[in-house]
Design an enzyme around this catalytic site. Structure first.
Site, PDB file in Angstrom:
ATOM      1  CD  GLU A 178     -51.939  71.552-113.677  1.00 56.74           C
ATOM      2  OE1 GLU A 178     -50.743  71.210-113.618  1.00 56.74           O
ATOM      3  OE2 GLU A 178     -52.846  70.770-114.023  1.00 56.74           O
ATOM      4  CE  LYS A 220     -51.530  69.507-110.519  1.00 59.60           C
ATOM      5  NZ  LYS A 220     -51.816  68.160-111.036  1.00 59.60           N
TER       6      LYS A 220
END
Length: 340
Positions: A178, A220
């Site tokens: 992420e 992500k």
């Protein structure tokens, strides 16, 4: 490394119409959420709130994985079942947030880097024993119109993400990687695209250097979107086009899925943007979601800490899951927000 297992879990999380529920708020963050509905952030209240989320009937149709916080992974339902076991029994992969938060990057004012690599191998082994199937590490990328993030700030975060991902795959946990370019600030959509491009380019170079298997991970990222204080906001289609343009340049086709963070967008905007991307036709990877606030905000508003409101809270969660499931197929419309 069991590549077959990693691929199987990653693909199951982003199966058709499915995405991820991010329920991994740290103690200070969940306290802010609870403050907004005027309930105390005690361990029991946190446990009960997560239990309401995890026992909602029907969410397994739209939720392939749920990210938990350390405390939550160790908690149980009222009848004594570990949350991880409950989720697995419903076909939902339990995951765990493993970074220890972003801190200032020394000698680089404005840049941050996530901590938590020390002792991570041992923590991952314990989390796997507790039932985790995947993990998540968030790198926070501050952005302004000119000089932040620095090239070194990007590199430092990309390196940490890759070290984390390699440690996950070593023990057969799927890493969710992420890198979040924040929505805060006055920067426009073009500046966001430039920075997001640099970040993704650096992240995948480091992942490759660390021998991370792209087929056994999920990305992500943020959507390419103007800062919240930018006077020139972007339309839904503009965000979708800029985001996909950026991702197609830098994200290898081998990655099974992209699970977007909502990053401060409203629940409706996050779903609308996801829908627009999927409506543009098939992409090399599954285009999905890993939303926290964009799934939970309506749940908290309905629950208000009252047991009498549990059914309403669960209904609100199921509705948001269903709408995002439709957005995964490009079949969502804003008019659906008003329907039961």
């Amino acid at each position: 490394m069991n590549i077959r297992e990693l691929k199987s879990v990653a693909n199951a999380i982003v199966a058709r119409q499915k995405g991820v529920l991010a329920a991994d708020e740290s103690s200070p963050t969940i306290k802010k959420r609870f403050d907004s509905i005027k309930i105390e952030s005690t361990e029991e209240n946190r446990r009960r709130y997560r239990e309401i989320l995890f026992t909602t009937e029907g969410i397994e149709r739209y939720i392939g994985g749920i990210i938990l916080f350390d405390e939550t992974l160790r908690q149980r339902t009222r009848d004594g079942t570990l949350f991880a076991k409950l989720l697995s029994s419903r076909g939902i992969a339990p995951g765990i947030k493993v970074d220890k938060g972003a801190k200032a990057l020394a000698l680089y004012p404005g840049d941050k880097v996530a901590e938590g690599l020390d002792g991570l191998r041992e923590r991952l082994a314990e989390y796997k024993q507790l039932g985790a199937k995947f993990a998540k590490w968030r790198a926070v990328i501050e952005i302004n119109e000119h000089d932040i993030p620095s090239a070194f700030g990007i590199r430092a975060n990309a390196h940490a993400l890759a070290r984390y991902a390699a440690l996950c795959q070593e023990i057969d946990l799927v890493p969710i990687v992420e890198p979040e370019v924040l929505m805060d600030g006055t920067h426009d959509i073009d500046r966001c695209e430039v920075v997001t491009s640099r970040v993704l380019e650096a992240v995948f170079a480091e992942l490759d250097a660390h021998r991370v298997v792209f087929d056994g991970m999920l990305l992500k990222p943020n959507m390419v979107i103007p800062g919240m204080k930018c006077p020139q906001q972007a339309g839904v289609q503009q965000v979708a086009e800029a985001t996909l343009r950026c991702l197609r340049r830098y994200v290898p086709a081998a990655v099974p899925g992209i699970v977007f963070l909502s990053g401060g967008q409203s629940a409706e905007d996050a779903t609308d943007h996801l829908n627009a991307m999927n409506a543009m036709g098939p992409q090399p990877w599954q285009v999905s979601f890993s939303y926290g606030r964009a799934l939970q905000a309506p749940v908290l508003a309905a629950w208000k800490g009252q047991e009498s409101n549990v059914a309403a809270a669960q209904k609100a969660l199921l509705k948001r899951c269903q709408l995002n499931g439709l957005a995964r197929d490009g079949k969502y419309a804003r008019a659906m927000e008003a329907g039961e």
